[in-house]
Design an enzyme around this catalytic site. Structure first.
Site, PDB file in Angstrom:
ATOM      1  N   SER A 169       0.856  -1.190   0.000  1.00 42.67           N
ATOM      2  CA  SER A 169       0.000   0.000   0.000  1.00 42.67           C
ATOM      3  C   SER A 169       0.893   1.241   0.000  1.00 42.67           C
ATOM      4  O   SER A 169       1.759   1.360  -0.861  1.00 42.67           O
ATOM      5  CB  SER A 169      -0.937  -0.053   1.219  1.00 42.67           C
ATOM      6  OG  SER A 169      -1.804   1.063   1.248  1.00 42.67           O
ATOM      7  N   THR A 170       0.726   2.124   0.955  1.00 37.98           N
ATOM      8  CA  THR A 170       1.502   3.371   0.989  1.00 37.98           C
ATOM      9  C   THR A 170       2.998   3.076   1.025  1.00 37.98           C
ATOM     10  O   THR A 170       3.470   2.330   1.882  1.00 37.98           O
ATOM     11  CB  THR A 170       1.111   4.201   2.216  1.00 37.98           C
ATOM     12  OG1 THR A 170      -0.303   4.387   2.220  1.00 37.98           O
ATOM     13  CG2 THR A 170       1.798   5.556   2.201  1.00 37.98           C
ATOM     14  N   HIS A 196      -2.529  -1.057  -3.326  1.00 41.88           N
ATOM     15  CA  HIS A 196      -3.617  -0.100  -3.166  1.00 41.88           C
ATOM     16  C   HIS A 196      -3.318   1.132  -4.008  1.00 41.88           C
ATOM     17  O   HIS A 196      -2.262   1.757  -3.879  1.00 41.88           O
ATOM     18  CB  HIS A 196      -3.766   0.311  -1.698  1.00 41.88           C
ATOM     19  CG  HIS A 196      -4.141  -0.825  -0.793  1.00 41.88           C
ATOM     20  ND1 HIS A 196      -3.989  -0.771   0.572  1.00 41.88           N
ATOM     21  CD2 HIS A 196      -4.677  -2.049  -1.070  1.00 41.88           C
ATOM     22  CE1 HIS A 196      -4.412  -1.913   1.104  1.00 41.88           C
ATOM     23  NE2 HIS A 196      -4.823  -2.702   0.125  1.00 41.88           N
ATOM     24  N   MET A 286      -0.457   1.009   4.930  1.00 39.67           N
ATOM     25  CA  MET A 286      -1.314   1.259   6.073  1.00 39.67           C
ATOM     26  C   MET A 286      -2.488   0.287   6.084  1.00 39.67           C
ATOM     27  O   MET A 286      -2.932  -0.179   5.038  1.00 39.67           O
ATOM     28  CB  MET A 286      -1.824   2.705   6.056  1.00 39.67           C
ATOM     29  CG  MET A 286      -2.607   3.083   4.818  1.00 39.67           C
ATOM     30  SD  MET A 286      -3.013   4.848   4.758  1.00 39.67           S
ATOM     31  CE  MET A 286      -4.123   4.991   6.164  1.00 39.67           C
ATOM     32  N   ASP A 289      -5.075  -4.949   5.513  1.00 43.45           N
ATOM     33  CA  ASP A 289      -5.294  -5.767   4.320  1.00 43.45           C
ATOM     34  C   ASP A 289      -4.066  -6.633   4.067  1.00 43.45           C
ATOM     35  O   ASP A 289      -2.934  -6.137   4.085  1.00 43.45           O
ATOM     36  CB  ASP A 289      -5.562  -4.856   3.121  1.00 43.45           C
ATOM     37  CG  ASP A 289      -6.069  -5.620   1.910  1.00 43.45           C
ATOM     38  OD1 ASP A 289      -6.588  -6.741   2.091  1.00 43.45           O
ATOM     39  OD2 ASP A 289      -5.956  -5.092   0.787  1.00 43.45           O
TER      40      ASP A 289
END
Length: 355
Positions: A169-170, A196, A286, A289
């Site tokens: 993600s991030t 993401h 973050m 998931d």
């Protein structure tokens, strides 16, 4: 607690007004400067000491990409690129020179606003480093090689033995760029990635990653057959599954889903089809998931790896998986490629290809 100090850089008064209204709505973020071009952004970064900068890419006098390079060469500041989807490929180049994340320009939709606020609050606390000027890009150190022969067994009919599934993600795009660029073109396993990402940016990310590594990178397509040495990115509006015939299947993601695309859905599918031949990797990001999916791979007898805290932009998803006990080994980002090569039984050849 003092407000987060933010500088906005965008030549559009309307875009700045929308961004200002969103960022200041809850009172915990203060706009300390508004730059109308990259040169002003560089000067404000130096003079105002913001905790975060939002950066447009298309601006007069000095564009956003040049401004990011200059800022990161002088005094590192967390930078979030706020870009039109048409600039997606350029936006990912901004990650190479130091930006932390790419987000679409927000509209008046509350979901967009909340997503932006969450990212700004999170990334304002991230430590970034000042970068050296004209640093030569890292290149893979591995010599041309060929994969070890796969013994005749049920895996031979599919053309590969193991499957790598990566959740992030991030901070994920930067991590993927470093990881994938160190894999040789003869890498003998398919790689599936759930990152993401906002709609409209996945094609730009695929093009950008493809320019940095020797393996082909593409956005996954339904009914596409998995091939060794190929990298497949999951579209943000879909869930990716693998069929027993080793083909990709895309289905619409749930409208109420918190994360797009779903890392858990991809990891669960890989675990169900490939079992002990699955390799799950969870990187920076973050949220939670990926934890359930990593557990599925672990229970199926597969391998589970996580990026360590020191090399993560956000120690979130990977920390959650580690704390849940579903990670077999925690590695620095630069150690993961070597581990993957070992796990897919890649054997370097002693000879070099003719020039």
């Amino acid at each position: 607690m003092s407000a987060i100090r933010v500088v906005m850089a965008d030549d559009s008064p309307l875009a700045r007004e929308v961004l200002r209204d969103i960022l200041t709505r809850d009172g915990d973020i203060k706009i300390v400067g508004e730059a109308t071009n990259g040169q002003e952004a560089v000067e404000m970064a130096r003079r105002l000491s913001p905790q975060l900068i939002t950066m447009d890419l298309t601006m007069p006098i000095m564009d956003g990409l040049s401004a990011i390079e200059e800022i990161m060469h002088t005094k590192g500041v967390p930078i979030v690129v706020i870009s039109d989807r048409s600039d997606a490929q350029t936006a990912y180049r901004a990650l190479e020179v130091g930006a932390l994340e790419v987000l679409p320009k927000p509209g008046l939709d509350d979901e967009d606003a909340q997503r932006l606020l969450a990212r700004v609050r999170l990334l304002a606390g991230v430590s970034v480093i000042t970068r050296l000027r004209r640093r030569a890009p890292a290149t893979p150190a591995l010599a041309p090689a060929r994969p070890a022969a796969v013994p005749m067994c049920p895996t031979a009919s599919r053309g590969f033995q193991r499957v790598v599934a990566i959740a992030c993600s991030t901070g994920g795009p930067q991590a993927l760029a470093r990881l994938l660029s160190k894999l040789p073109k003869e890498f003998p396993a398919p790689i599936l990635i759930a990152q993401h990402i906002s709609p409209g940016f996945i094609e730009g990310m695929a093009t950008w990653l493809g320019s940095l590594c020797t393996l082909p990178v593409s956005v996954a397509q339904s009914s596409e057959r998995l091939l060794p040495g190929h990298i497949y990115l999951c579209p943000p509006d879909s869930q990716i599954n693998v069929t027993a015939q080793h083909r990709l299947q895309l289905s619409p993601g749930p409208a109420q889903a918190l994360y797009h695309p779903s890392c858990d859905a991809m990891l669960h599918s890989v675990a169900s089809v490939y079992g002990a031949d699955s390799i799950g990797v969870i990187l920076t990001g973050m949220g939670r998931d990926g934890v359930s999916g990593m557990r599925a791979i672990q229970l199926a007898g597969g391998t589970t790896l996580a990026q360590d805290e020191a090399s993560s932009v956000i120690y979130g998803m990977n920390q959650e998986a580690i704390n849940a006990g579903v990670v077999q080994q925690v590695l620095g980002l630069d150690e993961i490629p070597t581990r993957l090569l070992r796990d897919v039984r890649f054997t370097p050849s002693p000879w070099r290809a003719p020039q």
